[in-house]
Enzyme design. Sequence first.
Site, PDB file in Angstrom:
ATOM      1  N   ASN A   9       0.829  -1.215   0.000  1.00  0.00           N
ATOM      2  CA  ASN A   9       0.000   0.000   0.000  1.00  0.00           C
ATOM      3  C   ASN A   9       0.858   1.257   0.000  1.00  0.00           C
ATOM      4  O   ASN A   9       1.900   1.313   0.644  1.00  0.00           O
ATOM      5  CB  ASN A   9      -0.932  -0.004   1.207  1.00  0.00           C
ATOM      6  CG  ASN A   9      -1.887  -1.180   1.163  1.00  0.00           C
ATOM      7  OD1 ASN A   9      -2.042  -1.799   0.107  1.00  0.00           O
ATOM      8  ND2 ASN A   9      -2.501  -1.493   2.281  1.00  0.00           N
ATOM      9  N   VAL A  10       0.351   2.269  -0.682  1.00  0.00           N
ATOM     10  CA  VAL A  10       1.073   3.546  -0.737  1.00  0.00           C
ATOM     11  C   VAL A  10       0.515   4.536   0.285  1.00  0.00           C
ATOM     12  O   VAL A  10       0.949   5.674   0.344  1.00  0.00           O
ATOM     13  CB  VAL A  10       1.041   4.135  -2.170  1.00  0.00           C
ATOM     14  CG1 VAL A  10       1.840   3.250  -3.128  1.00  0.00           C
ATOM     15  CG2 VAL A  10      -0.387   4.313  -2.680  1.00  0.00           C
ATOM     16  N   ASP A  11      -0.463   4.078   1.088  1.00  0.00           N
ATOM     17  CA  ASP A  11      -0.971   4.946   2.162  1.00  0.00           C
ATOM     18  C   ASP A  11      -0.047   4.834   3.378  1.00  0.00           C
ATOM     19  O   ASP A  11       0.929   4.077   3.375  1.00  0.00           O
ATOM     20  CB  ASP A  11      -2.435   4.594   2.497  1.00  0.00           C
ATOM     21  CG  ASP A  11      -2.595   3.178   3.066  1.00  0.00           C
ATOM     22  OD1 ASP A  11      -1.825   2.798   3.971  1.00  0.00           O
ATOM     23  OD2 ASP A  11      -3.499   2.446   2.612  1.00  0.00           O
TER      24      ASP A  11
ATOM     25  N   HIS B 247       5.744  -0.709  -2.808  1.00  0.00           N
ATOM     26  CA  HIS B 247       5.276   0.061  -3.966  1.00  0.00           C
ATOM     27  C   HIS B 247       5.365   1.573  -3.746  1.00  0.00           C
ATOM     28  O   HIS B 247       4.656   2.338  -4.381  1.00  0.00           O
ATOM     29  CB  HIS B 247       3.842  -0.346  -4.336  1.00  0.00           C
ATOM     30  CG  HIS B 247       3.760  -1.735  -4.899  1.00  0.00           C
ATOM     31  ND1 HIS B 247       2.598  -2.449  -5.008  1.00  0.00           N
ATOM     32  CD2 HIS B 247       4.725  -2.542  -5.400  1.00  0.00           C
ATOM     33  CE1 HIS B 247       2.852  -3.638  -5.536  1.00  0.00           C
ATOM     34  NE2 HIS B 247       4.134  -3.717  -5.780  1.00  0.00           N
TER      35      HIS B 247
ATOM     36  N   CYS C 228      15.313  14.387 -12.306  1.00  0.00           N
ATOM     37  CA  CYS C 228      16.585  14.193 -11.592  1.00  0.00           C
ATOM     38  C   CYS C 228      16.441  13.320 -10.353  1.00  0.00           C
ATOM     39  O   CYS C 228      17.429  13.049  -9.672  1.00  0.00           O
ATOM     40  CB  CYS C 228      17.205  15.545 -11.227  1.00  0.00           C
ATOM     41  SG  CYS C 228      16.360  16.394  -9.861  1.00  0.00           S
TER      42      CYS C 228
ATOM     43  N   CYS D  57      10.409  20.778 -10.065  1.00  0.00           N
ATOM     44  CA  CYS D  57      11.537  20.498  -9.180  1.00  0.00           C
ATOM     45  C   CYS D  57      12.328  21.789  -8.912  1.00  0.00           C
ATOM     46  O   CYS D  57      12.601  22.563  -9.840  1.00  0.00           O
ATOM     47  CB  CYS D  57      12.430  19.456  -9.854  1.00  0.00           C
ATOM     48  SG  CYS D  57      13.987  19.163  -9.022  1.00  0.00           S
TER      49      CYS D  57
ATOM     50  N   ASN E  78      -8.615 -12.851   3.905  1.00  0.00           N
ATOM     51  CA  ASN E  78      -9.175 -12.228   2.705  1.00  0.00           C
ATOM     52  C   ASN E  78     -10.612 -12.733   2.541  1.00  0.00           C
ATOM     53  O   ASN E  78     -10.841 -13.932   2.657  1.00  0.00           O
ATOM     54  CB  ASN E  78      -8.327 -12.612   1.467  1.00  0.00           C
ATOM     55  CG  ASN E  78      -8.588 -11.698   0.279  1.00  0.00           C
ATOM     56  OD1 ASN E  78      -9.744 -11.436  -0.057  1.00  0.00           O
ATOM     57  ND2 ASN E  78      -7.536 -11.221  -0.350  1.00  0.00           N
ATOM     58  N   PRO E  79     -11.571 -11.839   2.296  1.00  0.00           N
ATOM     59  CA  PRO E  79     -12.951 -12.328   2.148  1.00  0.00           C
ATOM     60  C   PRO E  79     -13.184 -13.095   0.843  1.00  0.00           C
ATOM     61  O   PRO E  79     -14.177 -13.811   0.712  1.00  0.00           O
ATOM     62  CB  PRO E  79     -13.788 -11.044   2.169  1.00  0.00           C
ATOM     63  CG  PRO E  79     -12.845  -9.931   1.873  1.00  0.00           C
ATOM     64  CD  PRO E  79     -11.470 -10.382   2.243  1.00  0.00           C
TER      65      PRO E  79
ATOM     66  N   ALA F  45     -10.439  -7.944   7.209  1.00  0.00           N
ATOM     67  CA  ALA F  45      -9.265  -7.803   8.075  1.00  0.00           C
ATOM     68  C   ALA F  45      -9.578  -7.083   9.378  1.00  0.00           C
ATOM     69  O   ALA F  45      -9.066  -7.458  10.435  1.00  0.00           O
ATOM     70  CB  ALA F  45      -8.172  -7.051   7.308  1.00  0.00           C
TER      71      ALA F  45
HETATM   72  N1  APR Z   1     -10.274  -7.317   4.362  1.00  0.00           N
HETATM   73  C1  APR Z   1      -9.348  -8.093   3.757  1.00  0.00           C
HETATM   74  N2  APR Z   1      -9.221  -8.181   2.416  1.00  0.00           N
HETATM   75  C2  APR Z   1     -10.063  -7.457   1.659  1.00  0.00           C
HETATM   76  C3  APR Z   1     -11.048  -6.612   2.217  1.00  0.00           C
HETATM   77  C4  APR Z   1     -11.149  -6.567   3.638  1.00  0.00           C
HETATM   78  N3  APR Z   1     -12.053  -5.813   4.241  1.00  0.00           N
HETATM   79  N4  APR Z   1     -11.718  -6.022   1.197  1.00  0.00           N
HETATM   80  C5  APR Z   1     -11.162  -6.459   0.057  1.00  0.00           C
HETATM   81  N5  APR Z   1     -10.164  -7.328   0.325  1.00  0.00           N
HETATM   82  C6  APR Z   1      -9.297  -8.052  -0.616  1.00  0.00           C
HETATM   83  C7  APR Z   1      -9.916  -8.357  -1.947  1.00  0.00           C
HETATM   84  O1  APR Z   1     -10.660  -9.568  -1.884  1.00  0.00           O
HETATM   85  C8  APR Z   1      -8.674  -8.484  -2.829  1.00  0.00           C
HETATM   86  O2  APR Z   1      -8.174  -9.815  -2.820  1.00  0.00           O
HETATM   87  O3  APR Z   1      -8.224  -7.200  -0.897  1.00  0.00           O
HETATM   88  C9  APR Z   1      -7.659  -7.557  -2.150  1.00  0.00           C
HETATM   89  C10 APR Z   1      -7.350  -6.289  -2.916  1.00  0.00           C
HETATM   90  O4  APR Z   1      -6.757  -6.629  -4.101  1.00  0.00           O
HETATM   91  P1  APR Z   1      -6.055  -5.541  -5.030  1.00  0.00           P
HETATM   92  O5  APR Z   1      -6.960  -4.381  -5.226  1.00  0.00           O
HETATM   93  O6  APR Z   1      -5.553  -6.291  -6.200  1.00  0.00           O
HETATM   94  O7  APR Z   1      -4.868  -5.008  -4.121  1.00  0.00           O
HETATM   95  P2  APR Z   1      -3.395  -5.531  -3.952  1.00  0.00           P
HETATM   96  O8  APR Z   1      -3.330  -7.001  -3.871  1.00  0.00           O
HETATM   97  O9  APR Z   1      -2.827  -4.713  -2.840  1.00  0.00           O
HETATM   98  O10 APR Z   1      -2.750  -5.082  -5.312  1.00  0.00           O
HETATM   99  C11 APR Z   1      -1.379  -5.171  -5.459  1.00  0.00           C
HETATM  100  O11 APR Z   1      -1.379  -3.945  -7.467  1.00  0.00           O
HETATM  101  O12 APR Z   1      -2.713  -2.417  -8.320  1.00  0.00           O
HETATM  102  C12 APR Z   1      -1.422  -2.620  -7.930  1.00  0.00           C
HETATM  103  O13 APR Z   1       0.317  -1.325  -6.975  1.00  0.00           O
HETATM  104  C13 APR Z   1      -1.017  -1.717  -6.778  1.00  0.00           C
HETATM  105  O14 APR Z   1      -0.146  -2.286  -4.614  1.00  0.00           O
HETATM  106  C14 APR Z   1      -1.127  -2.632  -5.572  1.00  0.00           C
HETATM  107  C15 APR Z   1      -0.841  -3.998  -6.182  1.00  0.00           C
END
Ligand code: APR
EC number: 2.3.1.286
Length: 258
Positions: free
Chosen positions: A101-103, A118, A129, A154, A220-221, A238
């Site tokens: 995550n970028v947050d 990421h 630069c 920049c 993961n749901p 989560a």
């Molecule tokens: N709790 C847990 N998991 C959840 C929840 C929740 N409340 N809600 C959604 N999810 C799950 C979804 O089922 C899915 O499998 O989170 C996952 C999100 O998937 P992505 O959007 O693909 O995110 P991520 O796996 O972090 O993507 C990887 O891809 O898009 C690029 O750079 C971006 O860092 C990101 C990377």
Amino acid sequence: MALSDAAKLLQKARHVVVFTGAGISAESGVATFRDALTGLWSRFDAQSLATPQAFAEDPDLVWGWYEWRRQQVQQVRPNHGHLAVARLKDHVPQLTVITQNVDDLHERAGSDTPTHLHGSLFAPRCAACSRPAPLPATTEEQPAGGRRVPPPRCAHCAGPVRPGVVWFGEALPEQALESAVRAASSCDVLLTVGTSGLVYPAAEIPRLAARSGAAVIQVNPQPTPLDPLATVNLPGPAAELLPALLTTTWPGPPLSTP
Ligand code: APR
């Protein structure tokens, strides 16, 4: 029951890696990458905006999108999932938090130095630069639907400032990747949370841990390609399951409200 199986694995672990994706921030109100975009961005998908080509072709559009995302993150709070991850450090001898995550919600929940595979919304740099650039002040409210914003220039070379995130087609930051690989290959338990496991090379991290003999616990749901390698699968959100896992493993007071 799966929670108690996962608890047993955590109780005897010496080094735990937590590997998170967009799903852990979903319950804070941060859209995942695969959610449909709204407002100005509804004509695009996230994957087509998150590329060096998109920034080169339309810097105002891409910078505006990242400013909108940054402000969205600033307006939300870490949830009980982030808090439970931070609390793990009180219980396990060694803890490594790796996020895609970028947050900054892990940091704000109390995780000291999560590895950002990421990059970050809060570390802009010059596209020409590469020098770090200051974060623009967030005085101006972004309209709900977002807007185009020309990137700052920049201070050293006047090149356009870009978001400090890894775009599709770009290499991951070397140090972050190296430390993630080291942690994944030496941990006893890897807890993968809220990631689709689809985007490489990050998606290699849980696979590497499994190949190196670690137990993998997945939260993961939805089903993911990581299901077959999960020692324990905890299907669900989560923010609910991580606190439940924490108190099942180490009974104690519930997490306070973030
Ligand atoms: N709790 C847990 N998991 C959840 C929840 C929740 N409340 N809600 C959604 N999810 C799950 C979804 O089922 C899915 O499998 O989170 C996952 C999100 O998937 P992505 O959007 O693909 O995110 P991520 O796996 O972090 O993507 C990887 O891809 O898009 C690029 O750079 C971006 O860092 C990101 C990377």
